[in-house]
Design a protein around this motif. Structure first.
Motif: not given
Length: 124
Positions: A43-72
């Motif tokens: 449970x702690x690992x899943x929470x940690x992973x979720x939080x890490x992904x949330x913080x990453x997607x909150x950054x402009x760079x993270x959003x751009x990379x996530x969008x590019x990965x999805x597009x590819x």
């Protein structure tokens, strides 16, 4: 890796690199990999992973990379008939699950003669 010239002059940089190398070797052992896997599934690992992904997607760079990965991914699979068939199968399954969830539980039916409570779990 940036070079810390003060450490380089004192001869400590080599020791630091050796320590990093030992750490990489340790992290590659089956025991350590199993430990990481167990933590990731806890449970702690899943929470940690979720939080890490949330913080990453909150950054402009993270959003751009996530969008590019999805597009590819989409460009790679869009013409694949196997993938389309699988996607249709998954969508159909979700549609049925949503319908089942909607019908799950107790519902009140208002009829002209009064009201009837129906438990859809038992009725199905």
């Amino acid at each position: 890796m940036e070079v810390n010239y003060e450490l380089l002059q004192r001869g400590c940089l080599k020791a630091h690199e050796n320590r990093l190398k030992q750490e990489r070797i340790r992290e590659a052992t089956p025991e350590r990999k199993a430990q990481h896997r167990r933590y990731a599934q806890s449970e702690a690992g899943k929470r940690s992973d979720l939080e890490r992904h949330r913080r990453y997607r909150a950054t402009e760079n993270g959003r751009m990379k996530t969008r590019a990965k999805s597009r590819r991914y989409w460009l790679k699979v869009k013409d694949d008939p196997e993938w389309r068939a699988h996607k249709l199968e998954v969508q159909t399954m979700w549609r049925h699950m949503k319908k089942a969830m909607r019908l799950n539980g107790e519902h009140t039916l208002w009829l002209m003669g009064g009201m009837v409570k129906v438990n859809m779990v038992r009725a199905a």
